[in-house]
Design a protein around this motif. Structure first.
Motif, PDB file in Angstrom:
ATOM      1  N   CYS A  11       0.911  -1.367   0.001  1.00 31.20           N
ATOM      2  CA  CYS A  11      -0.130   0.031   0.052  1.00 31.20           C
ATOM      3  C   CYS A  11       0.907   1.226   0.136  1.00 31.20           C
ATOM      4  O   CYS A  11       2.035   1.163   0.116  1.00 31.20           O
ATOM      5  CB  CYS A  11      -0.861  -0.053   1.124  1.00 31.20           C
ATOM      6  SG  CYS A  11      -0.059  -0.110   2.703  1.00 31.20           S
ATOM      7  N   SER A  13       2.817   4.731   0.671  1.00 29.76           N
ATOM      8  CA  SER A  13       3.555   5.207   1.571  1.00 29.76           C
ATOM      9  C   SER A  13       3.368   6.709   2.025  1.00 29.76           C
ATOM     10  O   SER A  13       4.064   7.374   2.729  1.00 29.76           O
ATOM     11  CB  SER A  13       4.960   5.134   1.653  1.00 29.76           C
ATOM     12  OG  SER A  13       5.472   5.615   0.283  1.00 29.76           O
ATOM     13  N   LEU A  71      15.994   2.879   3.631  1.00 26.43           N
ATOM     14  CA  LEU A  71      14.680   3.628   3.782  1.00 26.43           C
ATOM     15  C   LEU A  71      14.382   3.921   5.183  1.00 26.43           C
ATOM     16  O   LEU A  71      13.377   4.517   5.403  1.00 26.43           O
ATOM     17  CB  LEU A  71      13.843   2.669   3.330  1.00 26.43           C
ATOM     18  CG  LEU A  71      13.703   2.831   1.545  1.00 26.43           C
ATOM     19  CD1 LEU A  71      12.451   2.083   1.160  1.00 26.43           C
ATOM     20  CD2 LEU A  71      13.687   4.302   1.129  1.00 26.43           C
ATOM     21  N   GLU A  75      11.258   6.320   5.586  1.00 26.66           N
ATOM     22  CA  GLU A  75       9.970   5.609   5.757  1.00 26.66           C
ATOM     23  C   GLU A  75       9.758   5.663   7.273  1.00 26.66           C
ATOM     24  O   GLU A  75       8.714   5.051   7.778  1.00 26.66           O
ATOM     25  CB  GLU A  75       9.784   4.246   5.138  1.00 26.66           C
ATOM     26  CG  GLU A  75       9.742   4.378   3.574  1.00 26.66           C
ATOM     27  CD  GLU A  75       9.321   3.263   2.748  1.00 26.66           C
ATOM     28  OE1 GLU A  75       9.473   2.092   3.445  1.00 26.66           O
ATOM     29  OE2 GLU A  75       9.106   3.308   1.563  1.00 26.66           O
ATOM     30  N   MET A  90      16.114  -3.281  -1.681  1.00 29.64           N
ATOM     31  CA  MET A  90      14.643  -3.681  -2.041  1.00 29.64           C
ATOM     32  C   MET A  90      14.152  -4.938  -2.325  1.00 29.64           C
ATOM     33  O   MET A  90      13.097  -5.560  -2.074  1.00 29.64           O
ATOM     34  CB  MET A  90      14.296  -2.619  -3.205  1.00 29.64           C
ATOM     35  CG  MET A  90      14.405  -1.257  -2.954  1.00 29.64           C
ATOM     36  SD  MET A  90      13.404  -0.647  -1.448  1.00 29.64           S
ATOM     37  CE  MET A  90      11.957  -0.320  -2.221  1.00 29.64           C
ATOM     38  N   ARG A  93      13.862  -7.314   0.592  1.00 30.37           N
ATOM     39  CA  ARG A  93      12.762  -6.844   1.287  1.00 30.37           C
ATOM     40  C   ARG A  93      11.562  -7.755   0.518  1.00 30.37           C
ATOM     41  O   ARG A  93      10.638  -8.308   1.278  1.00 30.37           O
ATOM     42  CB  ARG A  93      12.419  -5.443   1.193  1.00 30.37           C
ATOM     43  CG  ARG A  93      10.866  -5.052   1.729  1.00 30.37           C
ATOM     44  CD  ARG A  93      10.624  -3.642   1.187  1.00 30.37           C
ATOM     45  NE  ARG A  93      10.567  -2.634   2.164  1.00 30.37           N
ATOM     46  CZ  ARG A  93      10.092  -1.561   2.040  1.00 30.37           C
ATOM     47  NH1 ARG A  93       9.871  -0.911   0.854  1.00 30.37           N
ATOM     48  NH2 ARG A  93      10.201  -0.513   2.991  1.00 30.37           N
ATOM     49  N   GLY A 110       0.925   3.960  -4.679  1.00 35.01           N
ATOM     50  CA  GLY A 110       1.675   4.652  -5.762  1.00 35.01           C
ATOM     51  C   GLY A 110       2.805   3.793  -6.429  1.00 35.01           C
ATOM     52  O   GLY A 110       2.441   2.497  -6.774  1.00 35.01           O
ATOM     53  N   GLY A 112       5.551   2.479  -6.060  1.00 33.32           N
ATOM     54  CA  GLY A 112       6.190   1.327  -5.205  1.00 33.32           C
ATOM     55  C   GLY A 112       5.256   0.098  -5.057  1.00 33.32           C
ATOM     56  O   GLY A 112       5.420  -1.049  -5.098  1.00 33.32           O
ATOM     57  N   THR A 113       3.829   0.334  -4.766  1.00 33.02           N
ATOM     58  CA  THR A 113       2.761  -0.547  -4.604  1.00 33.02           C
ATOM     59  C   THR A 113       2.707  -1.297  -5.916  1.00 33.02           C
ATOM     60  O   THR A 113       2.523  -2.475  -5.999  1.00 33.02           O
ATOM     61  CB  THR A 113       1.672   0.184  -4.005  1.00 33.02           C
ATOM     62  OG1 THR A 113       1.855   1.176  -2.807  1.00 33.02           O
ATOM     63  CG2 THR A 113       0.276  -0.593  -3.880  1.00 33.02           C
ATOM     64  N   ASP A 115       4.969  -1.667  -8.303  1.00 33.73           N
ATOM     65  CA  ASP A 115       5.895  -2.714  -8.499  1.00 33.73           C
ATOM     66  C   ASP A 115       5.885  -3.865  -7.755  1.00 33.73           C
ATOM     67  O   ASP A 115       5.812  -4.883  -8.257  1.00 33.73           O
ATOM     68  CB  ASP A 115       7.124  -1.884  -8.111  1.00 33.73           C
ATOM     69  CG  ASP A 115       8.515  -2.867  -8.103  1.00 33.73           C
ATOM     70  OD1 ASP A 115       8.972  -3.011  -9.064  1.00 33.73           O
ATOM     71  OD2 ASP A 115       8.807  -3.384  -6.975  1.00 33.73           O
TER      72      ASP A 115
END
Ligand code: AMP
Length: 194
Positions: A11, A13, A71, A75, A90, A93, A110, A112-113, A115
């Motif tokens: 979701c 960030s 991050l 974040e 990443m 992760r 957005g 990242g979500t 991806d």
């Protein structure tokens, strides 16, 4: 009762979104906790990702975060979690989130979500796993994306049956109904092969 014990939530960030999205994320965390389902997420305290974890924790559930070291500041690594794992990259992760969860859902988010969601969908396309993947289309947020995927199928780039690699649900109630009906993965490749 569901066979799903750990739900990975992808979701947004961003904090600069309609507060309704943040509240929805919190509710997802709460509802998961009430069903004894742990949350696996990106480990940050920002935006919807922080809200999902807060919801799970305030309802007495578990939230495990996976965050790359670089991050942690951006974040704001969530410090009240059941466990926060700091990883190198990443890629690490996403692999670790894959390892720990047995179902995946995408709330509004957005780039990242996108991806993260499409990585897990394309791994499923390649038969690297058969875990449930749910796109939570709150308020029609993902409609343009669904139009894009339908367009890709129409043009022959996406096999018609691959549109079913993820299930679309319209709200949080439908998300948990789908999870309760779902089975945990029977196939999951060793993440070192990914
Ligand atoms: P966003 O949807 O852009 O707000 O990002 C949501 C989450 O995805 C955040 O935790 C980001 O760190 C993560 N993210 C951003 N870019 C990527 C990427 N290329 N691969 C995987 N995750 C990403």
């Amino acid at each position: 009762m569901t066979g799903i014990s750990a739900l990975c939530v992808y979701c947004g960030s961003s904090n600069r979104v309609d507060p309704g999205y943040l509240e929805a994320a919190r509710q997802v965390g709460r509802e998961a906790a009430l069903r004894g389902m742990g949350i696996v997420f990106g480990g940050g305290r920002v935006g919807m990702m922080g809200a999902v974890a807060d919801g799970a924790l305030e309802a007495g559930g578990e939230a495990v975060g996976i965050i790359p070291g670089h991050l942690q500041e951006q974040e704001v690594g969530h410090d009240g979690l059941t466990r926060l794992e700091v990883v190198e990259s990443m890629h690490a992760r996403k692999m670790r989130m894959f390892e720990l969860a047995d179902a995946f859902c995408a709330l509004p988010g957005g780039l990242g979500t996108l991806d993260e969601t499409f990585e897990i969908v394309t791994w499923k396309q390649l038969d690297l796993h058969d875990a449930p993947v749910l796109l939570v289309n709150l308020g029609g947020y993902w409609d343009p994306l669904l139009t894009m995927v339908a367009h890709q199928a129409e043009a022959g780039f996406v096999r018609p049956q691959h549109q079913g690699l993820f299930q679309v649900v319209d709200d949080i109630e439908a998300l948990f109904a789908a999870l309760e009906a779902a089975s945990p993965p029977s196939v999951k490749v060793d993440s070192r092969r990914l």
